[in-house]
Write a protein that holds these residues in place. Structure first.
Motif, PDB file in Angstrom:
ATOM      1  N   PRO A 112       0.756  -0.897  -0.201  1.00 50.56           N
ATOM      2  CA  PRO A 112       0.129  -0.222  -0.099  1.00 50.56           C
ATOM      3  C   PRO A 112       1.439   1.176  -0.176  1.00 50.56           C
ATOM      4  N   THR A 113       0.063   2.805  -0.874  1.00 46.92           N
ATOM      5  CA  THR A 113       1.470   3.617  -0.449  1.00 46.92           C
ATOM      6  C   THR A 113       1.028   3.885   0.639  1.00 46.92           C
ATOM      7  N   GLU A 114       1.123   4.372   1.451  1.00 49.19           N
ATOM      8  CA  GLU A 114       1.300   4.546   2.654  1.00 49.19           C
ATOM      9  C   GLU A 114       2.150   3.790   3.760  1.00 49.19           C
ATOM     10  N   LEU A 115       2.324   2.616   2.893  1.00 47.20           N
ATOM     11  CA  LEU A 115       3.582   1.807   4.144  1.00 47.20           C
ATOM     12  C   LEU A 115       4.842   1.953   2.689  1.00 47.20           C
ATOM     13  N   SER A 155      10.337   1.235   2.954  1.00 52.16           N
ATOM     14  CA  SER A 155      11.585   2.169   1.771  1.00 52.16           C
ATOM     15  C   SER A 155      13.108   2.155   2.454  1.00 52.16           C
ATOM     16  N   SER A 156      12.724   3.347   3.288  1.00 48.72           N
ATOM     17  CA  SER A 156      13.799   3.582   4.458  1.00 48.72           C
ATOM     18  C   SER A 156      14.202   2.172   5.845  1.00 48.72           C
ATOM     19  N   LEU A 157      13.008   0.944   5.545  1.00 50.03           N
ATOM     20  CA  LEU A 157      14.208  -0.241   6.595  1.00 50.03           C
ATOM     21  C   LEU A 157      15.046  -0.782   5.404  1.00 50.03           C
ATOM     22  N   CYS A 158      14.223  -1.163   3.752  1.00 51.07           N
ATOM     23  CA  CYS A 158      14.635  -2.036   2.740  1.00 51.07           C
ATOM     24  C   CYS A 158      16.547  -0.979   2.596  1.00 51.07           C
ATOM     25  N   ALA A 159      16.579   0.346   2.939  1.00 50.92           N
ATOM     26  CA  ALA A 159      18.279   0.962   2.345  1.00 50.92           C
ATOM     27  C   ALA A 159      19.490   0.754   3.911  1.00 50.92           C
ATOM     28  N   ARG A 206      16.954   7.471  12.100  1.00 52.59           N
ATOM     29  CA  ARG A 206      16.229   8.382  12.534  1.00 52.59           C
ATOM     30  C   ARG A 206      14.153   9.045  11.757  1.00 52.59           C
ATOM     31  N   ARG A 207      14.643   8.312  11.020  1.00 52.73           N
ATOM     32  CA  ARG A 207      13.384   8.486  10.012  1.00 52.73           C
ATOM     33  C   ARG A 207      12.541   6.779  10.154  1.00 52.73           C
ATOM     34  N   LEU A 208      13.359   5.678  10.742  1.00 54.47           N
ATOM     35  CA  LEU A 208      12.751   4.614  11.242  1.00 54.47           C
ATOM     36  C   LEU A 208      11.809   4.502  12.586  1.00 54.47           C
ATOM     37  N   ARG A 209      12.999   5.575  12.910  1.00 52.40           N
ATOM     38  CA  ARG A 209      12.167   5.503  14.824  1.00 52.40           C
ATOM     39  C   ARG A 209      10.710   5.693  14.961  1.00 52.40           C
ATOM     40  N   VAL A 269       8.658   0.645  16.988  1.00 53.77           N
ATOM     41  CA  VAL A 269       7.717  -0.359  17.605  1.00 53.77           C
ATOM     42  C   VAL A 269       6.572  -0.359  16.383  1.00 53.77           C
ATOM     43  N   ALA A 270       5.942  -0.524  15.951  1.00 49.05           N
ATOM     44  CA  ALA A 270       4.846  -0.868  15.143  1.00 49.05           C
ATOM     45  C   ALA A 270       6.052  -1.568  13.888  1.00 49.05           C
ATOM     46  N   LEU A 271       6.871  -1.739  13.720  1.00 50.75           N
ATOM     47  CA  LEU A 271       7.835  -2.466  12.621  1.00 50.75           C
ATOM     48  C   LEU A 271       8.620  -4.121  13.565  1.00 50.75           C
TER      49      LEU A 271
END
Length: 135
Positions: free
Chosen positions: A19-22, A27-31, A58-61, A65-67
């Protein structure tokens, strides 16, 4: 490296179908995974990738918890006092503190192997010196 490239390609394909919102979080997690794999494979890349990895973290912080929850790990596997599905954080903190007290031993396990190398006179002297802290 072919297996790593294959995993990364599968991750990218999954992001494209998500889904677009994810997609930004994935993408940050993959990078971040890609950077981690590069650093693990070539330690000399660590210094160059460190700023990028810090920015990705920083972006993923906000989504950390959700991840972790998305992987649906059992509490026993995470072994986290704070990250509990049942919400009993304070009870878990108390239990962990009690276990910590019971598991503490003085001297610590293995001390007998270290003891012959210690300069006990120096340690006694250091422990008797006043601290410089004004707190």
């Amino acid at each position: 490296w072919m297996a790593t490239a294959s995993v990364m390609q599968c991750f990218l394909d999954a992001i494209a179908g998500a889904p677009t919102e994810l997609q930004p979080v994935l993408s940050s997690l993959c990078a971040l995974l890609g950077c981690h794999l590069l650093v693990r494979g070539a330690a000399r890349a660590a210094a160059e990738l460190r700023p990028t990895m810090l920015e990705l973290e920083r972006r993923l912080r906000p989504d950390a918890v959700a991840l972790v929850d998305a992987f649906d790990y059992d509490d026993r596997i995470l072994n986290s006092t704070l990250g509990r599905k049942d919400g009993k954080v304070y009870e878990a903190l108390y239990e962990a503190a009690q276990r910590g007290i019971q598991e503490f031993s003085d001297p610590f396990k293995g001390y007998e192997h270290l003891e012959p190398f210690l300069d006990k006179d120096f340690l006694r002297l250091r422990n008797s010196m006043p601290t410089l802290s004004k707190l």
